[in-house]
Design a protein around this motif. Sequence first.
Motif, mmCIF file in Angstrom:
data_model
loop_
_atom_site.group_PDB
_atom_site.id
_atom_site.type_symbol
_atom_site.label_atom_id
_atom_site.label_comp_id
_atom_site.label_asym_id
_atom_site.label_seq_id
_atom_site.Cartn_x
_atom_site.Cartn_y
_atom_site.Cartn_z
ATOM 1 N N SER A 56 0.823 -1.213 0.000
ATOM 2 C CA SER A 56 0.000 0.000 0.000
ATOM 3 C C SER A 56 0.852 1.256 0.000
ATOM 4 C CB SER A 56 -0.920 0.020 1.225
ATOM 5 O OG SER A 56 -0.203 0.408 2.392
ATOM 6 N N PHE A 57 0.151 2.384 -0.032
ATOM 7 C CA PHE A 57 0.795 3.698 0.035
ATOM 8 C C PHE A 57 1.549 3.883 1.347
ATOM 9 C CE2 PHE A 57 -3.384 4.129 1.935
ATOM 10 C CZ PHE A 57 -3.125 4.841 3.104
ATOM 11 N N PHE A 58 1.229 3.097 2.346
ATOM 12 C CA PHE A 58 1.780 3.250 3.694
ATOM 13 C C PHE A 58 3.003 2.366 3.922
ATOM 14 C CE2 PHE A 58 1.532 2.682 8.395
ATOM 15 C CZ PHE A 58 1.536 4.019 8.762
ATOM 16 N N ASP A 59 3.325 1.484 2.964
ATOM 17 C CA ASP A 59 4.361 0.472 3.166
ATOM 18 C C ASP A 59 5.547 0.680 2.232
ATOM 19 O OD1 ASP A 59 2.863 -1.420 5.051
ATOM 20 O OD2 ASP A 59 1.457 -1.246 3.378
ATOM 21 N N TRP A 60 6.668 0.066 2.617
ATOM 22 C CA TRP A 60 7.858 0.141 1.782
ATOM 23 C C TRP A 60 7.647 -0.614 0.481
ATOM 24 C CZ3 TRP A 60 10.747 3.847 3.320
ATOM 25 C CH2 TRP A 60 10.908 4.129 4.673
ATOM 26 N N ALA A 61 8.389 -0.216 -0.543
ATOM 27 C CA ALA A 61 8.182 -0.756 -1.884
ATOM 28 C C ALA A 61 8.393 -2.263 -1.953
ATOM 29 C CB ALA A 61 9.110 -0.054 -2.872
ATOM 30 N N ARG A 62 9.322 -2.797 -1.160
ATOM 31 C CA ARG A 62 9.603 -4.234 -1.243
ATOM 32 C C ARG A 62 8.390 -5.073 -0.849
ATOM 33 N NH1 ARG A 62 14.453 -5.696 2.292
ATOM 34 N NH2 ARG A 62 13.757 -7.817 1.828
ATOM 35 N N ILE A 63 7.491 -4.478 -0.066
ATOM 36 C CA ILE A 63 6.288 -5.193 0.352
ATOM 37 C C ILE A 63 5.285 -5.314 -0.787
ATOM 38 C CG2 ILE A 63 4.277 -4.972 1.902
ATOM 39 C CD1 ILE A 63 6.155 -3.989 4.042
ATOM 40 N N SER A 64 5.444 -4.498 -1.828
ATOM 41 C CA SER A 64 4.516 -4.548 -2.973
ATOM 42 C C SER A 64 4.903 -5.597 -4.003
ATOM 43 C CB SER A 64 4.451 -3.170 -3.649
ATOM 44 O OG SER A 64 5.685 -2.847 -4.274
ATOM 45 N N ARG A 65 5.893 -6.425 -3.694
ATOM 46 C CA ARG A 65 6.293 -7.481 -4.625
ATOM 47 C C ARG A 65 5.143 -8.453 -4.902
ATOM 48 N NH1 ARG A 65 9.423 -10.875 -2.357
ATOM 49 N NH2 ARG A 65 9.157 -10.020 -0.240
#
Length: 375
Positions: free
Chosen positions: A340-349
């Motif tokens: 999400s918009f609230f999380d670091w990019a690596r979590i969007s994998r």
Amino acid sequence: MARRRRRSSALGRRLDSISWWPAVTLGGVVGVAAGLVAGGATPVVGAALFAAVLIVSAWLAWSGEAVAVIVPERRRPRDRGDIGEAEQSDEHAGAAEREAEVAGEKALRDDDGGALTIDALAIDALAMVELPGGTFMMGSPDDDDMTLDAEKPAHSVRVSGFACMVYPVTRGLWHEVMGADHEWVPEGPADDRPVNNVNWYKAMRFCNALSERHGLAPCYRIEGDDSAPSVTWVSSEGYRLPTEAEWEYACRAGTWTRWSFGDDPEKLGGHVWCKDNAEGAPHPVGCKAANPWGLYDMHGNVWEWCWDWYGEYQATDPKRSTDDPSGPASGSYRVLRGGSFFDWARISRCAFRFGVRPANRLWSYGFRCVRGSVR
């Protein structure tokens, strides 16, 4: 954003369009002046001059351009085919364009004094992409330094064809279907931002309401306490949440990389709303580049609920695929995917997975719907 349309030239509308008071005033002033110049002219002559100037003034008012009426112009739903490679490579231009469109929609909404219907929004919030069935590797490879234990072991899964929403469910679509705004954060109009602050049960109810709206059999039977009802999947005709396998299959779009656009973190800005660039809030859907199958916001913006209970992956025979898995039979947590918009990019994998109690809601939790193949 809007177009000008002239009123009809019918007599009644023409009379409405005349500015009478300026005509009377001008006629009176000129008539008096003419009387003074004439000096000894009789009252009859003065009255005649006054009448003549009044008629001329009225004719001028009559012949002027009619009053313009501003009519909101519906935008053509944005087609994913309109987004070329050049636009996809320029994340700043794409984001600015969509933000400007949303600002324009809000202005139209405010000017009209009422909510826009879904048909008038800049996107087609109900657009879906038919995804062919296929086999893919679910999870993450052992040799990736970003791989987490919950993403292992990577295993082969076969998914049947289904239709997937191009965008996460938006505030506007929620309002249109449910008849009221949700308690989204931050507060604001029912626009193209993804609906958020939604728990799993609310997502279930939305899916059923959307199905009924379109004359389809609801997928879920919902019984019991409204805060934590019993939910049973009973049909695949209507709209529903994707299984976790379907979600990852749609997100990967035929790739085997960290993100659907590759492994290079330098490209994240053009594809992901995350902690690094979102400024702590969700953004209108469709601002970032789509994945190879034309799906937007699969990485970041809001987390997306899946049907499955959360559980560890089980080791399987690498030579055999699991067909259409739908998760454990029971559990305490439901799956969220996408970051999400609230999380670091690596979590969007593509492979990152997360479990939350279904009654929980957070301003970074949203969802999108799928359907069984509608071919």
